[in-house]
Design a protein around this motif. Sequence first.
Motif, PDB file in Angstrom:
ATOM      1  N   UNK A  26     -10.975 -88.112   5.298  1.00 12.53           N
ATOM      2  CA  UNK A  26     -12.280 -87.812   4.712  1.00 12.53           C
ATOM      3  C   UNK A  26     -12.186 -87.581   3.212  1.00 12.53           C
ATOM      4  N   UNK A  27     -11.009 -87.249   2.705  1.00  9.46           N
ATOM      5  CA  UNK A  27     -10.856 -86.987   1.280  1.00  9.46           C
ATOM      6  C   UNK A  27     -10.764 -88.264   0.445  1.00  9.46           C
ATOM      7  N   UNK A  84     -11.110 -84.747  -4.822  1.00 15.12           N
ATOM      8  CA  UNK A  84     -10.800 -83.755  -5.856  1.00 15.12           C
ATOM      9  C   UNK A  84     -10.375 -84.379  -7.183  1.00 15.12           C
ATOM     10  N   UNK A  85     -10.436 -85.705  -7.313  1.00 12.30           N
ATOM     11  CA  UNK A  85     -10.128 -86.374  -8.566  1.00 12.30           C
ATOM     12  C   UNK A  85      -8.708 -86.891  -8.663  1.00 12.30           C
ATOM     13  N   UNK A  86      -7.890 -86.654  -7.682  1.00 17.73           N
ATOM     14  CA  UNK A  86      -6.515 -87.139  -7.705  1.00 17.73           C
ATOM     15  C   UNK A  86      -6.464 -88.630  -7.390  1.00 17.73           C
ATOM     16  N   UNK A  87      -5.363 -89.262  -7.838  1.00 21.74           N
ATOM     17  CA  UNK A  87      -5.116 -90.667  -7.553  1.00 21.74           C
ATOM     18  C   UNK A  87      -3.829 -90.780  -6.745  1.00 21.74           C
TER      19      UNK A  87
END
Length: 170
Positions: A26-27, A84-87
């Motif tokens: 889901x993230x 959360x903006x991470x790659x």
Amino acid sequence: MPFMRGPMPLRRTTYYLEQGHILLRDSVRIFSINFHGKPNPLQKGAREFVFWHWAQLQYKNPSVQLVKHNNISVTPFGQAFLVNGDEVLLDFEGKTRQEIHDVIKNVLGKTELVLRREQLEQTLQKNPANFGSEFNRHCLCEVQGQQPCSSVLPVPSYLKGGFRWTKGRP
């Protein structure tokens, strides 16, 4: 029929699309894959993965944006953008399509425990159309627009069974 030739008709069937095994977490919001259109043997796996598994990924993950980039970079790689903006970067150089499938499933996919829990929650989810002592509504009269309970409001005589059978005769 020219549209029924080759491997394309197989990939268009619902049966084939439902056989996809990758359910992204889901993230994950965006997943992109970069591959070369005319790959050398070390890069062939990414192109084959897109050919055989991309439609299944789209079908199984409707809330994830999936993007294909063709001929942008020399080396094939996958990139996932999380909530959360991470790659997350995945290297697909020298891997077959099955190895790429397994890498994506292990890194970005839901675990078997999560899948089993979601399946149980879905089966235990109560249908709002049901009523009774173990459901949200105890009686059908609680639904707006339905006939009220006979304990609250007396039923008109023309709706009673005895009135119908005797046709109003005493």
